[in-house]
Design a protein around this motif. Structure first.
Motif, PDB file in Angstrom:
ATOM      1  N   THR A   1      -5.121  -3.797  -0.861  1.00  0.00           N
ATOM      2  CA  THR A   1      -6.160  -4.775  -0.539  1.00  0.00           C
ATOM      3  C   THR A   1      -5.585  -5.827   0.408  1.00  0.00           C
ATOM      4  O   THR A   1      -4.367  -5.895   0.626  1.00  0.00           O
ATOM      5  CB  THR A   1      -6.659  -5.477  -1.806  1.00  0.00           C
ATOM      6  N   ARG A   2      -6.444  -6.662   0.946  1.00  0.00           N
ATOM      7  CA  ARG A   2      -5.984  -7.717   1.844  1.00  0.00           C
ATOM      8  C   ARG A   2      -5.024  -8.665   1.127  1.00  0.00           C
ATOM      9  O   ARG A   2      -3.941  -8.983   1.635  1.00  0.00           O
ATOM     10  CB  ARG A   2      -7.187  -8.491   2.393  1.00  0.00           C
ATOM     11  N   LEU A   3      -5.395  -9.098  -0.061  1.00  0.00           N
ATOM     12  CA  LEU A   3      -4.537 -10.001  -0.812  1.00  0.00           C
ATOM     13  C   LEU A   3      -3.257  -9.300  -1.255  1.00  0.00           C
ATOM     14  O   LEU A   3      -2.159  -9.878  -1.194  1.00  0.00           O
ATOM     15  CB  LEU A   3      -5.284 -10.548  -2.028  1.00  0.00           C
ATOM     16  N   GLY A   4      -3.386  -8.052  -1.681  1.00  0.00           N
ATOM     17  CA  GLY A   4      -2.217  -7.300  -2.112  1.00  0.00           C
ATOM     18  C   GLY A   4      -1.221  -7.105  -0.985  1.00  0.00           C
ATOM     19  O   GLY A   4       0.002  -7.161  -1.202  1.00  0.00           O
ATOM     20  N   PHE A   5      -1.722  -6.871   0.217  1.00  0.00           N
ATOM     21  CA  PHE A   5      -0.841  -6.713   1.371  1.00  0.00           C
ATOM     22  C   PHE A   5      -0.063  -7.998   1.633  1.00  0.00           C
ATOM     23  O   PHE A   5       1.143  -7.966   1.867  1.00  0.00           O
ATOM     24  CB  PHE A   5      -1.671  -6.335   2.608  1.00  0.00           C
ATOM     25  N   ILE A   6      -0.760  -9.119   1.602  1.00  0.00           N
ATOM     26  CA  ILE A   6      -0.097 -10.402   1.854  1.00  0.00           C
ATOM     27  C   ILE A   6       0.969 -10.672   0.795  1.00  0.00           C
ATOM     28  O   ILE A   6       2.098 -11.083   1.107  1.00  0.00           O
ATOM     29  CB  ILE A   6      -1.140 -11.537   1.894  1.00  0.00           C
ATOM     30  N   ARG A   7       0.630 -10.430  -0.466  1.00  0.00           N
ATOM     31  CA  ARG A   7       1.608 -10.632  -1.534  1.00  0.00           C
ATOM     32  C   ARG A   7       2.819  -9.729  -1.355  1.00  0.00           C
ATOM     33  O   ARG A   7       3.970 -10.145  -1.563  1.00  0.00           O
ATOM     34  CB  ARG A   7       0.947 -10.364  -2.883  1.00  0.00           C
ATOM     35  N   GLY A   8       2.567  -8.480  -0.981  1.00  0.00           N
ATOM     36  CA  GLY A   8       3.659  -7.539  -0.784  1.00  0.00           C
ATOM     37  C   GLY A   8       4.583  -7.952   0.344  1.00  0.00           C
ATOM     38  O   GLY A   8       5.813  -7.846   0.237  1.00  0.00           O
ATOM     39  N   MET A   9       3.990  -8.434   1.440  1.00  0.00           N
ATOM     40  CA  MET A   9       4.800  -8.855   2.573  1.00  0.00           C
ATOM     41  C   MET A   9       5.627 -10.085   2.239  1.00  0.00           C
ATOM     42  O   MET A   9       6.799 -10.197   2.626  1.00  0.00           O
ATOM     43  CB  MET A   9       3.900  -9.131   3.783  1.00  0.00           C
ATOM     44  N   VAL A  10       5.049 -11.007   1.502  1.00  0.00           N
ATOM     45  CA  VAL A  10       5.808 -12.195   1.083  1.00  0.00           C
ATOM     46  C   VAL A  10       6.982 -11.770   0.207  1.00  0.00           C
ATOM     47  O   VAL A  10       8.119 -12.228   0.387  1.00  0.00           O
ATOM     48  CB  VAL A  10       4.897 -13.189   0.327  1.00  0.00           C
ATOM     49  N   SER A  11       6.725 -10.884  -0.750  1.00  0.00           N
ATOM     50  CA  SER A  11       7.767 -10.406  -1.648  1.00  0.00           C
ATOM     51  C   SER A  11       8.874  -9.666  -0.902  1.00  0.00           C
ATOM     52  O   SER A  11      10.046  -9.723  -1.280  1.00  0.00           O
ATOM     53  CB  SER A  11       7.155  -9.489  -2.707  1.00  0.00           C
ATOM     54  N   ALA A  12       8.502  -8.981   0.189  1.00  0.00           N
ATOM     55  CA  ALA A  12       9.470  -8.210   0.979  1.00  0.00           C
ATOM     56  C   ALA A  12      10.126  -9.048   2.065  1.00  0.00           C
ATOM     57  O   ALA A  12      10.837  -8.503   2.918  1.00  0.00           O
ATOM     58  CB  ALA A  12       8.791  -6.997   1.594  1.00  0.00           C
ATOM     59  N   GLY A  13       9.877 -10.355   2.058  1.00  0.00           N
ATOM     60  CA  GLY A  13      10.461 -11.213   3.087  1.00  0.00           C
ATOM     61  C   GLY A  13       9.897 -10.923   4.459  1.00  0.00           C
ATOM     62  O   GLY A  13      10.593 -11.092   5.467  1.00  0.00           O
ATOM     63  N   PHE A  14       8.640 -10.484   4.500  1.00  0.00           N
ATOM     64  CA  PHE A  14       7.937 -10.150   5.740  1.00  0.00           C
ATOM     65  C   PHE A  14       8.635  -9.022   6.512  1.00  0.00           C
ATOM     66  O   PHE A  14       8.544  -8.935   7.731  1.00  0.00           O
ATOM     67  CB  PHE A  14       7.757 -11.401   6.627  1.00  0.00           C
ATOM     68  N   ASP A  15       9.310  -8.175   5.755  1.00  0.00           N
ATOM     69  CA  ASP A  15       9.931  -6.968   6.313  1.00  0.00           C
ATOM     70  C   ASP A  15       8.958  -5.814   6.082  1.00  0.00           C
ATOM     71  O   ASP A  15       8.813  -5.324   4.955  1.00  0.00           O
ATOM     72  CB  ASP A  15      11.266  -6.708   5.608  1.00  0.00           C
ATOM     73  N   PHE A  16       8.276  -5.383   7.151  1.00  0.00           N
ATOM     74  CA  PHE A  16       7.226  -4.372   7.033  1.00  0.00           C
ATOM     75  C   PHE A  16       7.771  -3.066   6.484  1.00  0.00           C
ATOM     76  O   PHE A  16       7.159  -2.422   5.623  1.00  0.00           O
ATOM     77  CB  PHE A  16       6.573  -4.158   8.399  1.00  0.00           C
TER      78      PHE A  16
END
Length: 219
Positions: free
Chosen positions: A57-72
Motif C-alpha cells: 500500500t502507499r503507507l506500507g511503502f513509505i514505512r518500508g522505505m523509512v525502515s530500510a533507510g530509503f535504500d530501495f
C-alpha cells in the motif's frame, strides 16, 4: 486517469498475474533456482517479489522505505524475504492469493503494468517461455518508462537519442536513429533488460542495445 481507464489497467494486471501463476504451476522443482533476468534474483525470488508487491500500500511503502533507510534495493530484498516460502509451490499459492488485489505504492498506476510485464519476462524468458501480453497496454508501460529517470526505475536516459517505434501497436517516441520492434522488447530494453538482437531492427538498434547492455553490466 478516469475510473474506466484504471479498471482496464487492473483487469490486465490481474489477468497477467493469473496467467503467470498458470505458467508456473507445473514447473519442475530444479527450475525454480534458475537465475532470472533480474540481477541477483532467481525465479523463486522474482515470484516472491511480485507477491509482496501486490500487497504493498502507499503507507506500507513509505514505512518500508523509512525502515530500510530509503535504500530501495534493501526494501525490495526484505519484501522477497517476507513473501518467499520454504517451498516454491507455497510461494506460488501465496501469489495466487493476492493476485486480484488492487493495492499500489505511491506511484503512477502504469507501474503496475511495467511490473507485471517486465517481471513476467524476467521469469519466463530464462525458462524458455513467452507471455502473450496485450500490446496496447505494454505501450502504456513503455510510455511511462521512457518519461521516467533510471534513478526512479525508468528508462529515460536509455531511450534518449533514439526514436523508438513499436511494430505491434501504435507507439513511437523520441528523436534520432529509429529502433523498431514489438512493444514488449522495447519495454524490456528501457527497463534494463536486453532483448535478443533479432527482436529489434532499424538503424539505431545496435547502438541502442549496446547502451542497454552497458547499463545492465554497471548494475
Amino acid at each position: 486517469m478516469n475510473k474506466d481507464s484504471k479498471a482496464a489497467i487492473w483487469a490486465v494486471v490481474h489477468e497477467e498475474r493469473e496467467a503467470l501463476a498458470r505458467d508456473l504451476e507445473a514447473l519442475p522443482a530444479a527450475q525454480w533456482d534458475i537465475g532470472s533476468l533480474c540481477p541477483g534474483w532467481d525465479i523463486h525470488d522474482v515470484l516472491a517479489h511480485l507477491s509482496d508487491s501486490a500487497t504493498t500500500t502507499r503507507l506500507g511503502f513509505i514505512r518500508g522505505m523509512v525502515s530500510a533507510g530509503f535504500d530501495f534495493d534493501k526494501d525490495n530484498d526484505r519484501g522477497v524475504e517476507r513473501a518467499r516460502r520454504a517451498e516454491p509451490l507455497e510461494t506460488l499459492q501465496g501469489f495466487r492469493d493476492v493476485a486480484r488485489l488492487t493495492s499500489t505504492p505511491p506511484a503512477a498506476l502504469a507501474t503496475r503494468l511495467v511490473e507485471a510485464f517486465v517481471h513476467g519476462e524476467d521469469i519466463r524468458r530464462p525458462l524458455g517461455m513467452r507471455g502473450g501480453y496485450p500490446a496496447a497496454f505494454v505501450a502504456q508501460g513503455l510510455d511511462y518508462q521512457v518519461r521516467t529517470s533510471t534513478k526512479m526505475g525508468g528508462g529515460k536516459e536509455l531511450a534518449a537519442g533514439f526514436k523508438l517505434v513499436a511494430t505491434d501497436t501504435d507507439f513511437e517516441c523520441g528523436a534520432g536513429p529509429a529502433v523498431r520492434g514489438p512493444a514488449i522488447a522495447l519495454l524490456l530494453a528501457v527497463s534494463g533488460r536486453a532483448p535478443g538482437y533479432e527482436e529489434l531492427a532499424g538503424p539505431g538498434s545496435r547502438d541502442f542495445l549496446q547502451r542497454v547492455v552497458g547499463e545492465a553490466r554497471e548494475h
